[in-house]
Design an enzyme around this catalytic site. Structure first.
Site, mmCIF file in Angstrom:
data_model
loop_
_atom_site.group_PDB
_atom_site.id
_atom_site.type_symbol
_atom_site.label_atom_id
_atom_site.label_comp_id
_atom_site.label_asym_id
_atom_site.label_seq_id
_atom_site.Cartn_x
_atom_site.Cartn_y
_atom_site.Cartn_z
ATOM 1 N N HIS A 72 -7.979 -3.988 9.765
ATOM 2 C CA HIS A 72 -7.630 -3.812 8.343
ATOM 3 C C HIS A 72 -6.380 -4.617 7.977
ATOM 4 O O HIS A 72 -5.525 -4.880 8.820
ATOM 5 C CB HIS A 72 -7.481 -2.334 7.956
ATOM 6 C CG HIS A 72 -6.303 -1.605 8.536
ATOM 7 N ND1 HIS A 72 -6.396 -0.366 9.120
ATOM 8 C CD2 HIS A 72 -4.984 -1.922 8.599
ATOM 9 C CE1 HIS A 72 -5.201 0.040 9.506
ATOM 10 N NE2 HIS A 72 -4.327 -0.892 9.204
ATOM 11 N N ASP A 121 -8.333 -1.910 13.853
ATOM 12 C CA ASP A 121 -9.723 -2.085 13.386
ATOM 13 C C ASP A 121 -9.865 -3.304 12.462
ATOM 14 O O ASP A 121 -10.892 -3.480 11.818
ATOM 15 C CB ASP A 121 -10.216 -0.814 12.674
ATOM 16 C CG ASP A 121 -9.390 -0.465 11.433
ATOM 17 O OD1 ASP A 121 -8.453 -1.226 11.075
ATOM 18 O OD2 ASP A 121 -9.684 0.572 10.806
ATOM 19 N N ASP A 171 0.844 -1.202 0.000
ATOM 20 C CA ASP A 171 0.000 0.000 0.000
ATOM 21 C C ASP A 171 0.876 1.249 0.000
ATOM 22 O O ASP A 171 2.087 1.167 0.161
ATOM 23 C CB ASP A 171 -0.964 -0.009 1.197
ATOM 24 C CG ASP A 171 -0.302 -0.482 2.494
ATOM 25 O OD1 ASP A 171 0.939 -0.472 2.566
ATOM 26 O OD2 ASP A 171 -1.028 -0.852 3.423
ATOM 27 N N GLU A 216 -9.903 -0.851 4.856
ATOM 28 C CA GLU A 216 -10.585 -0.537 6.114
ATOM 29 C C GLU A 216 -11.886 -1.335 6.219
ATOM 30 O O GLU A 216 -12.330 -1.942 5.230
ATOM 31 C CB GLU A 216 -10.862 0.971 6.170
ATOM 32 C CG GLU A 216 -9.614 1.844 6.197
ATOM 33 C CD GLU A 216 -8.884 1.842 7.554
ATOM 34 O OE1 GLU A 216 -8.933 0.830 8.288
ATOM 35 O OE2 GLU A 216 -8.247 2.875 7.861
HETATM 36 C C1 F6R Z 1 0.984 -1.074 6.185
HETATM 37 C C2 F6R Z 1 -0.180 -1.938 6.329
HETATM 38 C C3 F6R Z 1 -1.051 -1.850 7.517
HETATM 39 C C4 F6R Z 1 -0.295 -2.146 8.801
HETATM 40 C C5 F6R Z 1 -1.222 -2.006 10.006
HETATM 41 C C6 F6R Z 1 -0.513 -2.282 11.300
HETATM 42 O O1 F6R Z 1 1.679 -1.391 4.988
HETATM 43 O O2 F6R Z 1 -0.423 -2.720 5.469
HETATM 44 O O3 F6R Z 1 -2.106 -2.759 7.383
HETATM 45 O O4 F6R Z 1 0.220 -3.435 8.734
HETATM 46 O O5 F6R Z 1 -1.770 -0.730 10.024
HETATM 47 O O6 F6R Z 1 0.474 -1.317 11.516
HETATM 48 P P1 F6R Z 1 1.531 -1.477 12.675
HETATM 49 O O7 F6R Z 1 2.350 -2.660 12.344
HETATM 50 O O8 F6R Z 1 2.339 -0.224 12.648
HETATM 51 O O9 F6R Z 1 0.758 -1.663 13.928
#
Ligand code: F6R
Length: 260
Positions: free
Chosen positions: A138, A136, A67, A143
């Protein structure tokens, strides 16, 4: 779906890095899908350590992005392109030519999303996709209520995700509202999905994803639809799993040759 409970983030990083190393030994030009954020950093550190120690030759591996923020100026240190180059591509001794990602600064965002889906399939598809999970639920930046069939496209971050990611920016207002993310349908096309979750803040999202119904409301629950999905969690992130003892016993009894 396999659930592996590890003592801590370092152990999770080591376990997944070894799975990646073993993939690259079998398929030297494997396409590795990487996530950003804090969670996967122990994986990248462990993998780079293996490369430095000569335990694996990753010189032909290819890296692709999950992403990207929309609208950050090119080269912004928190653009996911910059993060992946810094945290993954350079430490593995690769160069930019081994890396593909969506163009978050494209004028025609939709065309950039479609081009990225095409680039992934022209590259032969993702062999192993690393995932984190949002508080959440995702995955990528899909989302809650993202279509389970979605393709790479623009999404709007929830208030919660922007707050969660504010730590990477000088002020919360700087967190972009929009992102390009591989869709859930795109993610499900990878040959192996490996999700790492650490810390108590992820426990509820993990429990819903692993033990709840498959629902667009909890995007990571889509992993239940994949034939080779591995969820690696530390004790804190596993703390709300009803089947934790079963998962522990199953993994303890697993033949070593199976790997992840
Ligand atoms: C980022 C991504 C997100 C993160 C998620 C958790 O490339 O794909 O889904 O993996 O927001 O983020 P952290 O690891 O910082 O808690």
């Amino acid at each position: 779906m396999e659930v592996v409970i590890v003592p801590d983030a370092t152990a999770g990083g080591e376990l997944i890095a070894e799975a990646i190393a073993s993939l690259v030994r079998r398929k030297p030009d494997a396409l590795l899908g990487v996530a950003t954020g804090s969670t996967p950093l122990p994986i990248y550190e462990a993998l780079a350590g293996k490369v430095r120690a000569g335990a694996v030759d990753a010189s032909r591996a290819r890296i692709c992005q999950l992403d990207e923020y929309v609208g950050l100026p090119a080269g912004h240190p928190e653009s996911y392109r910059s993060v992946v180059l810094r945290e993954v591509v350079e430490p593995l001794g690769l160069d930019e030519s081994s890396f593909i990602g969506p163009d978050g600064s494209a004028e025609d965002v939709q065309a950039a999303c479609e081009a990225y889906d095409r680039a992934l399939s022209e590259a032969g598809g993702v062999d192993l996709q690393l995932l984190g999970i949002g508080t959440d639920g995702h995955i990528g930046f899909n989302e809650p209520c993202s279509s389970l069939a979605s393709r790479t496209r623009i999404k709007t971050l929830t208030r919660q995700t922007r707050a969660d990611n504010a730590r990477f920016f000088d002020s919360p207002d700087e967190v972009p509202h929009h992102v390009i993310t591989q869709g859930i349908g795109t993610i499900l096309e990878a040959r192996h999905l490996v999700l790492l979750a650490t810390g108590e803040g992820k426990a509820e999202a993990v429990a819903q994803s692993v033990e709840g119904p498959v629902a667009a409301l909890v995007p990571a629950s889509a992993l239940q639809l994949h034939r080779h999905a591995t969820v690696v969690v530390d004790e804190a992130a596993a703390s709300k799993l009803k089947l934790a003892d079963y998962f522990r016993a199953t993994y303890a009894a697993k033949p070593a040759w199976q790997g992840l």
